[in-house]
Design a protein around this motif. Structure first.
Motif, PDB file in Angstrom:
ATOM      1  N   SER A  56       0.831  -1.207   0.000  1.00  0.00           N
ATOM      2  CA  SER A  56       0.000   0.000   0.000  1.00  0.00           C
ATOM      3  C   SER A  56       0.863   1.253   0.000  1.00  0.00           C
ATOM      4  CB  SER A  56      -0.932  -0.004   1.215  1.00  0.00           C
ATOM      5  OG  SER A  56      -1.722   1.156   1.236  1.00  0.00           O
ATOM      6  N   TRP A  57       1.955   1.260   0.758  1.00  0.00           N
ATOM      7  CA  TRP A  57       2.874   2.417   0.732  1.00  0.00           C
ATOM      8  C   TRP A  57       3.412   2.622  -0.679  1.00  0.00           C
ATOM      9  CZ3 TRP A  57       6.658   2.590   5.513  1.00  0.00           C
ATOM     10  CH2 TRP A  57       5.908   2.830   6.677  1.00  0.00           C
ATOM     11  N   ARG A  59       2.008   1.762  -3.520  1.00  0.00           N
ATOM     12  CA  ARG A  59       0.946   2.312  -4.370  1.00  0.00           C
ATOM     13  C   ARG A  59       0.709   3.782  -4.058  1.00  0.00           C
ATOM     14  NH1 ARG A  59      -1.585  -2.614  -2.996  1.00  0.00           N
ATOM     15  NH2 ARG A  59      -2.960  -1.534  -1.521  1.00  0.00           N
ATOM     16  N   SER A  60       0.721   4.132  -2.781  1.00  0.00           N
ATOM     17  CA  SER A  60       0.478   5.522  -2.380  1.00  0.00           C
ATOM     18  C   SER A  60       1.541   6.447  -2.948  1.00  0.00           C
ATOM     19  CB  SER A  60       0.455   5.626  -0.847  1.00  0.00           C
ATOM     20  OG  SER A  60      -0.554   4.814  -0.284  1.00  0.00           O
ATOM     21  N   SER A 146     -10.071   7.518  -0.174  1.00  0.00           N
ATOM     22  CA  SER A 146      -9.565   6.397  -0.957  1.00  0.00           C
ATOM     23  C   SER A 146      -8.053   6.310  -0.763  1.00  0.00           C
ATOM     24  CB  SER A 146      -9.878   6.594  -2.440  1.00  0.00           C
ATOM     25  OG  SER A 146      -9.184   7.724  -2.948  1.00  0.00           O
ATOM     26  N   GLU A 147      -7.478   5.170  -1.092  1.00  0.00           N
ATOM     27  CA  GLU A 147      -6.025   5.038  -0.979  1.00  0.00           C
ATOM     28  C   GLU A 147      -5.308   6.004  -1.906  1.00  0.00           C
ATOM     29  OE1 GLU A 147      -3.666   1.537  -2.472  1.00  0.00           O
ATOM     30  OE2 GLU A 147      -3.659   1.041  -0.337  1.00  0.00           O
ATOM     31  N   THR A 152      -2.226   5.048   2.502  1.00  0.00           N
ATOM     32  CA  THR A 152      -2.590   3.868   3.272  1.00  0.00           C
ATOM     33  C   THR A 152      -3.475   4.236   4.456  1.00  0.00           C
ATOM     34  OG1 THR A 152      -0.447   2.919   2.687  1.00  0.00           O
ATOM     35  CG2 THR A 152      -1.665   1.868   4.489  1.00  0.00           C
ATOM     36  N   THR A 157      -7.743   1.453   1.906  1.00  0.00           N
ATOM     37  CA  THR A 157      -7.029   0.259   1.465  1.00  0.00           C
ATOM     38  C   THR A 157      -7.954  -0.959   1.447  1.00  0.00           C
ATOM     39  OG1 THR A 157      -4.979   1.187   2.368  1.00  0.00           O
ATOM     40  CG2 THR A 157      -4.989  -1.160   1.898  1.00  0.00           C
ATOM     41  N   ALA A 160      -9.522  -0.637  -1.826  1.00  0.00           N
ATOM     42  CA  ALA A 160      -8.575  -0.918  -2.909  1.00  0.00           C
ATOM     43  C   ALA A 160      -8.349  -2.419  -3.074  1.00  0.00           C
ATOM     44  CB  ALA A 160      -7.254  -0.208  -2.644  1.00  0.00           C
ATOM     45  N   LEU A 161      -8.325  -3.156  -1.969  1.00  0.00           N
ATOM     46  CA  LEU A 161      -8.051  -4.593  -2.012  1.00  0.00           C
ATOM     47  C   LEU A 161      -9.316  -5.435  -1.934  1.00  0.00           C
ATOM     48  CD1 LEU A 161      -4.966  -4.753   0.402  1.00  0.00           C
ATOM     49  CD2 LEU A 161      -4.972  -4.579  -2.089  1.00  0.00           C
ATOM     50  N   ILE A 167      -5.119  -1.080  10.095  1.00  0.00           N
ATOM     51  CA  ILE A 167      -3.904  -0.286   9.943  1.00  0.00           C
ATOM     52  C   ILE A 167      -3.568   0.303  11.302  1.00  0.00           C
ATOM     53  CG2 ILE A 167      -2.844   1.705   8.817  1.00  0.00           C
ATOM     54  CD1 ILE A 167      -3.319  -0.628   6.937  1.00  0.00           C
ATOM     55  N   HIS A 172       0.127   3.998   8.681  1.00  0.00           N
ATOM     56  CA  HIS A 172      -0.498   4.944   7.764  1.00  0.00           C
ATOM     57  C   HIS A 172       0.577   5.632   6.931  1.00  0.00           C
ATOM     58  CE1 HIS A 172      -3.890   4.630  10.663  1.00  0.00           C
ATOM     59  NE2 HIS A 172      -4.623   4.821   9.566  1.00  0.00           N
TER      60      HIS A 172
END
Length: 442
Positions: A56-57, A59-60, A146-147, A152, A157, A160-161, A167, A172
């Motif tokens: 997630s990091w 993607r962010s 949203s992500e 994150t 997330t 997104a998944l 978290i 975060h």
């Protein structure tokens, strides 16, 4: 300090290099700072964090989320949130959520949030003191969590998944959210399985417990069962049919996307000429004559007989009930990716516009009217992104420059290099890209 942290991380690894225990808050913060600064690679990140957080990091960062953002930006005009709540499929289930979660959240330091499938917060309720504190990071109805919008976080997330998750604190991506922990689970339409949104609990460290995860999971199941019961009993109306959607941005073939009687999406590939026509009709709801359409499609020798033949073929593709004549016009409302970008720009939401912009409009088209629209959309979005970067939002500019249109945008790369708050690695990359452009241009 770095050596000490790396030793701490090493103790939490298995033989395959993945973390087996959660790092301490101080270790997490150190890993986060090094990741933001570009000092660690993906392997180090995966070995230091839970894989779901590491991914997630990444993607962010890839979509340009600013780790120092001061709260998620509004997903749409605040005045529209009441309408969105009234029409959202989760609205009938709000009493269930309040009974299971909100009623026990007062004086508990916990915030209960319900979001739409795109990450827009619809309802934020719970402990009044916690809600006021959450407002400082814009965790309020109408904000985009949203992500892609906030990095994150549990509701973003989870959407997104499409899975439940927790978290913890410094997991975060954005620093302003790191004092909080959260647990979220997605909610689906009981008939079609479509993602409707997410239910989230946000608060202190106690929120990220196995008991909380079980509670949120059970609430999501209760909501889905409640919606199914309402639908079977006829108390709630069936979900509104999704409007046909036109996809004409980016490098993929243009598509006409509809929903069948079972709620399944169906995509029909369009010819270039049919895509041109649908774009023009969507921008001219008043309709177009055959003569006018011929000029817009081709400024050379396209005659009305050819236009009429194309319209007859198009009517077979999208349905006679969708396409009218005299003048040619769309008989039912549709959505489109180009329309969503223009709408977001009109609302002043540059981030939402950039999220929806996957590339230029119909690059193979020879229509002068489509070429004009292509230039208008690209230039408007570019100017809006540059204006945002002047206010310190380097992440949006970085995302624009990663698009094909931005790779040779010298002014854009120079603006990124000079943007306040940019870290040293990103500034050096922007400077290097500028040097490469100047070399190529002589």
């Amino acid at each position: 300090m770095a050596d000490t942290e790396e030793r701490r991380v090493a103790t939490a690894k298995t033989t395959n290099g993945r973390a087996t225990t959660r790092p301490s808050p101080s270790t997490l913060r150190t890993v986060h700072e090094r990741f933001i600064a570009g000092e660690v690679d993906a392997d180090y990140l995966t070995s230091s964090l839970r894989p779901v957080v590491a991914q997630s990091w990444e993607r962010s960062l890839a979509v340009g989320v600013d780790p120092d953002f001061h709260g998620a930006r509004p997903a749409e005009a605040v005045t529209a949130i009441a309408r969105l709540r009234d029409t959202h499929p989760l609205a009938p289930a709000l009493p269930v959520i309040r009974r299971l979660l909100v009623n026990d959240a007062f004086d508990s330091g916990v915030v209960v949030a319900v979001s739409a499938a795109d990450g827009t917060l619809l309802w934020v309720e719970g402990d009044p003191t916690a809600c006021r504190k959450a407002e400082a990071m814009n965790f309020v109805p109408g904000a985009d969590w949203s992500e892609r919008g906030a990095g994150t976080n549990a509701p973003g997330t989870a959407l997104a998944l499409d899975r439940e998750l927790q978290i913890h604190g410094s997991e975060h991506f954005s620093r302003i959210v790191q004092p909080w922990s959260c647990t979220a689970a997605p909610v689906h339409d009981p008939t079609t399985g479509a993602l409707l949104g997410a239910i989230d609990l946000t608060g202190g460290p106690q929120v990220a417990s196995s008991q909380t995860l079980a509670l949120v999971r059970a609430t999501a199941v209760a909501v889905e069962n409640h919606l199914a019961l309402l639908r079977v009993s006829g108390v709630a109306a069936e979900p509104a049919a999704r409007k046909p959607h036109l996809v004409v941005l980016g490098g993929d073939r243009p598509r006409w996307v509809t929903t069948d009687s079972y709620g399944h999406l169906q995509a029909t590939h369009l010819t270039g000429r049919h895509a041109d026509i649908l774009v023009l009709l969507s921008r001219h709801p008043e309709g177009l004559s055959a003569d006018h359409l011929a000029v817009l499609l081709d400024d050379k020798d396209l005659d009305v007989v050819t236009v009429r033949a194309e319209m007859s073929r198009l009517r077979k593709v999208i349905g006679a009930e969708t396409l009218g004549s005299r003048p040619y016009r769309l008989l039912a409302p549709i959505t489109s990716d180009i329309g969503e970008v223009f709408d977001a720009l009109d609302a002043g939401d540059v981030e939402a516009a950039l999220n929806r912009y996957t590339g230029p409009l119909l690059t193979q088209s020879v229509s002068p009217a489509v070429a004009r629209l292509r230039t208008q959309l690209s230039a408007t979005l570019r100017e809006a992104v540059l204006a945002e970067s002047a206010q310190g939002r380097a992440g949006l500019l970085r995302r624009w420059l990663e698009l094909p249109e931005g790779r040779d945008d010298r002014d854009g790369w120079q603006a990124l290099r000079d943007c306040a708050g940019l870290n040293a690695v990103a500034r050096a990359r922007a400077g290097g890209h500028l040097a490469g452009l100047d070399f190529e241009l002589g």
